[in-house]
Design a protein around this motif. Structure first.
Motif, PDB file in Angstrom:
ATOM      1  N   ASN A  34       0.681  -1.146   0.341  1.00 28.62           N
ATOM      2  CA  ASN A  34       0.117  -0.085   0.178  1.00 28.62           C
ATOM      3  C   ASN A  34       0.714   1.263  -0.012  1.00 28.62           C
ATOM      4  N   ARG A  35       2.208   0.994   0.706  1.00 26.81           N
ATOM      5  CA  ARG A  35       3.140   2.262   0.016  1.00 26.81           C
ATOM      6  C   ARG A  35       3.827   2.467  -0.610  1.00 26.81           C
ATOM      7  N   VAL A  36       4.553   2.733  -1.556  1.00 24.08           N
ATOM      8  CA  VAL A  36       5.949   2.443  -2.018  1.00 24.08           C
ATOM      9  C   VAL A  36       7.065   4.273  -1.975  1.00 24.08           C
ATOM     10  N   SER A  37       8.259   3.994  -1.998  1.00 21.28           N
ATOM     11  CA  SER A  37       9.276   5.005  -1.937  1.00 21.28           C
ATOM     12  C   SER A  37       9.212   5.425  -3.840  1.00 21.28           C
ATOM     13  N   VAL A  38       9.148   6.482  -3.673  1.00 22.17           N
ATOM     14  CA  VAL A  38       9.212   6.796  -5.398  1.00 22.17           C
ATOM     15  C   VAL A  38       9.912   7.908  -5.533  1.00 22.17           C
ATOM     16  N   GLY A  39      11.173   7.535  -6.555  1.00 24.03           N
ATOM     17  CA  GLY A  39      12.123   8.960  -6.830  1.00 24.03           C
ATOM     18  C   GLY A  39      13.746   9.260  -6.108  1.00 24.03           C
ATOM     19  N   ILE A  40      14.207   8.317  -5.515  1.00 25.85           N
ATOM     20  CA  ILE A  40      14.530   8.237  -4.614  1.00 25.85           C
ATOM     21  C   ILE A  40      16.107   9.019  -5.340  1.00 25.85           C
ATOM     22  N   PHE A  41      16.352   7.870  -6.090  1.00 27.76           N
ATOM     23  CA  PHE A  41      17.898   8.057  -6.807  1.00 27.76           C
ATOM     24  C   PHE A  41      17.847   8.856  -8.481  1.00 27.76           C
ATOM     25  N   SER A  42      16.599   9.999  -8.240  1.00 29.81           N
ATOM     26  CA  SER A  42      16.052   9.483 -10.020  1.00 29.81           C
ATOM     27  C   SER A  42      16.391  11.257 -10.794  1.00 29.81           C
ATOM     28  N   TRP A  43      17.567  11.984  -9.958  1.00 24.59           N
ATOM     29  CA  TRP A  43      18.198  12.863 -10.525  1.00 24.59           C
ATOM     30  C   TRP A  43      18.482  13.194 -11.618  1.00 24.59           C
ATOM     31  N   SER A  44      19.073  12.137 -12.428  1.00 22.16           N
ATOM     32  CA  SER A  44      19.786  11.710 -13.738  1.00 22.16           C
ATOM     33  C   SER A  44      18.893  11.456 -14.638  1.00 22.16           C
ATOM     34  N   GLY A  51      18.824  22.132 -16.221  1.00 21.82           N
ATOM     35  CA  GLY A  51      18.185  22.810 -16.583  1.00 21.82           C
ATOM     36  C   GLY A  51      17.296  21.876 -17.905  1.00 21.82           C
ATOM     37  N   VAL A  52      17.409  20.858 -17.899  1.00 24.18           N
ATOM     38  CA  VAL A  52      16.500  20.530 -18.901  1.00 24.18           C
ATOM     39  C   VAL A  52      15.638  19.484 -17.896  1.00 24.18           C
ATOM     40  N   TYR A  53      14.349  19.281 -17.861  1.00 23.64           N
ATOM     41  CA  TYR A  53      13.186  17.885 -17.424  1.00 23.64           C
ATOM     42  C   TYR A  53      12.576  17.256 -18.037  1.00 23.64           C
ATOM     43  N   TRP A  84      26.316  15.187 -14.812  1.00 28.09           N
ATOM     44  CA  TRP A  84      26.436  17.268 -15.248  1.00 28.09           C
ATOM     45  C   TRP A  84      27.103  17.621 -13.900  1.00 28.09           C
ATOM     46  N   PHE A  85      26.376  17.491 -13.179  1.00 21.76           N
ATOM     47  CA  PHE A  85      26.569  17.835 -11.947  1.00 21.76           C
ATOM     48  C   PHE A  85      28.379  18.014 -11.357  1.00 21.76           C
ATOM     49  N   ALA A  86      29.017  16.573 -12.386  1.00 24.35           N
ATOM     50  CA  ALA A  86      30.310  16.858 -11.327  1.00 24.35           C
ATOM     51  C   ALA A  86      31.218  17.480 -12.256  1.00 24.35           C
ATOM     52  N   ALA A  87      30.976  17.060 -13.444  1.00 23.91           N
ATOM     53  CA  ALA A  87      30.994  17.613 -14.516  1.00 23.91           C
ATOM     54  C   ALA A  87      31.819  19.004 -15.020  1.00 23.91           C
ATOM     55  N   ARG A 101      41.032  14.716  -3.571  1.00 22.31           N
ATOM     56  CA  ARG A 101      39.019  15.202  -4.031  1.00 22.31           C
ATOM     57  C   ARG A 101      38.348  13.594  -4.861  1.00 22.31           C
ATOM     58  N   LEU A 102      37.497  12.965  -4.016  1.00 23.52           N
ATOM     59  CA  LEU A 102      36.148  12.051  -4.503  1.00 23.52           C
ATOM     60  C   LEU A 102      35.957  12.769  -5.772  1.00 23.52           C
ATOM     61  N   HIS A 103      35.565  11.851  -6.761  1.00 22.36           N
ATOM     62  CA  HIS A 103      34.672  11.696  -8.379  1.00 22.36           C
ATOM     63  C   HIS A 103      33.663  11.387  -7.698  1.00 22.36           C
ATOM     64  N   HIS A 104      32.628  11.355  -9.174  1.00 24.36           N
ATOM     65  CA  HIS A 104      30.929  10.654  -8.990  1.00 24.36           C
ATOM     66  C   HIS A 104      31.557   9.164  -9.560  1.00 24.36           C
ATOM     67  N   GLY A 105      30.798   8.221  -9.483  1.00 25.54           N
ATOM     68  CA  GLY A 105      30.558   7.204 -10.001  1.00 25.54           C
ATOM     69  C   GLY A 105      30.179   6.098  -9.200  1.00 25.54           C
TER      70      GLY A 105
END
Length: 643
Positions: A34-44, A51-53, A84-87, A101-105
């Motif tokens: 009856n409940r789900v969590s949605v979108g947690i790791f969906s930024w990309s 700026g493109v959605y 794109w954020f890290a770049a 400095r720790l990188h994206h990945g």
């Protein structure tokens, strides 16, 4: 609408072709979700370029849920900035104590003090909020994910500037800071704020006060990120509760007390650690901690596993029945929601071997059958929702004390305050006694017995609070190496345990860490630690065979304060805890044989529910205070409804 237990898990539709979504929702209904969590790791997926959605996919996913009557914990996707954020903003990536400095990945590749990260995180959070504030599937805002799990501290220049600003607010002046940190030692006195850095890699021990304040600052920085998103969500969708999933009992880099104060409902994650001999006792500790963080109110288990996890050296699968037993154990200790990571097991990525409600092998599996059976059972337990667990015992626990004792220059590396708190909790668990965790400066008035396993650091307010609790008739048991320093990690002079020397009627002049156990007159043993102590008004209840008090009792007002000058072995600790529980009038929830957990939830003035969880391989009989006897099958859970 009748009360319900929230049931489900993380659903990540962006990981799968859209043709699987309807099958997912149909299987969710079959499983009682009856409940789900949605979108947690969906930024990309939501913002594939800056700026493109692209929200169309999430629109369709949420519409499917709403049509099926399944509600959503809708996340802001800020735990994982996209490539794109890290770049574009490499200066916003985290830096470790060695300057790397720790990188994206992976995930959480950002500095918590980065203004660029905060701005972009709030921007995507606002887009999500304004689009879905009125969506019928929305039940709860889920901000971020497991704050500080991989980037609890950052040592970059932006963090250094933010740390200095935080220190100005905390200490006011350099003179106050120098006094708090004891910088006269090792020629560390600061003459300008700009000279102060985070405790980066140094030739020898860092300044303990500096290290402690940096831990405090780093925790506060994460809380501030959460409250910024929370306040934005509240402004767009007032009335929708907001939370984030803590890792209470497993992750000690954040001050969970401070974080919990900002949550509308406490949510937490818990995973069994296969290396622990009795992981179900560790589960009980984490559940009790989550309940305590929510002030005794019901809380939400946001994540646990249906079977194996993916991040331990040996990822043990759960035996048949263990999924249900773990879930109902959380329910017994106050959870009003039982959720998993995740719904559908990932085909690719770093967590593809983490179990899920719907495994790689599909619905014709042990896991899915157990998931479906649990969903049906929880659907019949709606009357439990909203009830509370009442505890007569509290264990004091403070993150700042843990951080201070984490400094390497300690009298013994074998003293672990977290493990000692868990050990005392485990002894109560075996005795059938339910306990809370409490902050030293919290309200202790509702308890009969307060335990202080190893609270090395305590403020004046915390020291006074325990003394007042005892003066008013409470029973206190303080363990060794407690009350030693003030809130700045400065030693309280005049003899240990400085904060509670008068309360306990004991004066300690020297510590004697142990290489081997030491015998007591009672026949018990002290381990790891001993102290050269003198009774200064206290009664000696047990002593070292070589002389000197090991266990004392001191009357204080209408109450009594006990003190241990050594770390007792498990049998000795159980004996002392039984004695102080009896003195305080603390009783178990029911009589049960070893390995059978008993906890009671109750509605104020109404029905109560006794949970009996059998962690053994044999049937067991449980007897309530009213004389009711009930048999709990091996590995089973029995819930007795009490009017």
């Amino acid at each position: 609408m009748p009360d319900v237990i929230a049931y489900g898990g993380d659903w990540n539709p962006e990981q799968w072709p859209e043709e699987t979504w309807r099958q997912d929702v149909a299987l969710m209904r079959e499983a009682g979700v009856n409940r789900v969590s949605v979108g947690i790791f969906s930024w990309s997926a939501l913002e594939p370029a800056e700026g493109v959605y692209e929200f169309g996919w999430l629109d369709r996913a949420l519409d499917l849920l709403a049509a099926a009557g399944i509600r959503a914990n809708l996340a802001t996707p800020t735990a994982s900035p996209p490539p794109w954020f890290a770049a574009a903003y490499p200066e916003a990536l985290p830096v470790d104590a060695d300057g790397r400095r720790l990188h994206h990945g992976s995930r959480q590749a950002f500095c918590p003090s980065s203004p660029i990260y905060r701005d972009r995180a709030l921007r995507i959070a606002e887009r999500v909020a304004t689009r879905y504030a009125e969506h019928p599937a929305l039940a709860l805002w889920h901000v971020h994910n497991e704050y500080g799990c991989h980037n609890a501290r950052c040592w970059c220049d932006a963090s250094a500037a933010a740390f200095r600003a935080w220190l100005r607010l905390r200490h006011g002046s350099l003179d106050e800071l120098n006094d708090a940190w004891g910088t006269a030692f090792w020629s560390q006195r600061y003459g300008d704020w700009e000279e102060i850095l985070p405790p980066r890699a140094t030739p020898s021990f860092t300044n303990p006060g500096q290290q402690l304040d940096f831990r405090r600052f780093s925790s506060d920085a994460l809380v501030e990120l959460y409250t910024a998103e929370r306040d934005l969500l509240r402004s767009v969708a007032p009335g929708v509760p907001v939370t984030t999933n803590l890792m209470a009992g497993a992750h000690w880099d954040m001050d969970c007390w401070a974080f919990a104060a900002e949550l509308d409902v406490v949510s937490t994650d818990h995973y069994l650690v296969g290396a622990r001999q009795e992981p179900h006792i560790d589960l009980a500790f984490a559940a009790d901690y989550a309940r305590s963080l929510n002030g005794g109110r019901p809380w939400l288990l946001m994540e646990h596993s249906t079977s194996a996890v993916n991040w331990q050296p040996r990822n043990l699968a759960k035996a048949p029945g263990e999924l249900r037993r773990n879930s109902l154990q959380h329910l017994a200790r106050g959870a009003d929601g039982i959720m998993f990571f995740q719904w559908r097991q990932s085909r690719a990525g770093a967590e593809k071997w983490h179990s899920a409600m719907l495994p790689h092998a599909g619905p014709d599996t042990k896991i899915f059958r157990e998931v479906t059976a649990l969903g049906a059972e929880l659907a019949g337990l709606g009357e439990v929702a909203g009830s509370r667990v009442r505890a007569d015992v509290a264990i004091l626990l403070d993150h700042a004390s843990v951080w201070a004792q984490d400094h390497p220059a300690q009298p013994s590396a074998e003293l672990d305050p977290v493990e000692e708190a868990k050990r005392w909790h485990a002894a109560l668990w075996r005795a059938g006694v339910t306990c809370d965790l409490a902050h030293p400066e919290g309200d202790l008035s509702g308890y009969r017995l307060v335990l202080v396993p190893m609270v090395y650091l305590v403020s004046d307010a915390g020291a006074a609070g325990l003394a007042e609790f005892t003066r008013r008739g409470g029973v206190t048991l303080v363990g060794p190496y407690s009350g030693i320093v003030d809130e700045h990690d400065r030693v309280r002079l005049g003899g240990y345990p400085g904060a509670w020397r008068d309360l306990l009627g004991v004066r300690v002049e020297e510590f004697f860490p142990l290489e081997r156990p030491i015998a007591l007159e009672s026949g018990g043993r002290g381990t790891v630690w001993s102290e050269l102590a003198h009774a200064a008004g206290a009664e000696v209840l047990d002593a070292y065979a070589t002389g000197g008090p090991a266990w004392t009792r001191n009357e204080h007002g209408a109450g009594a304060a006990h003190y241990l000058t050594t770390r007792l072995d498990d049998a000795g600790l159980a004996r002392v805890l039984a004695a102080v529980c009896a003195e305080a009038g603390v009783r178990p929830a029911a009589e049960a044989p070893p390995g059978v957990e008993v906890v009671r939830r109750a509605h104020p003035g109404g029905r109560s529910f006794l949970f009996a969880v059998n962690h053994t391989g044999a049937d067991a009989v449980v007897t309530t205070a009213g004389g009711v006897r009930a048999t709990v099958a091996a590995g089973d859970v029995l819930i007795l409804r009490e009017d």
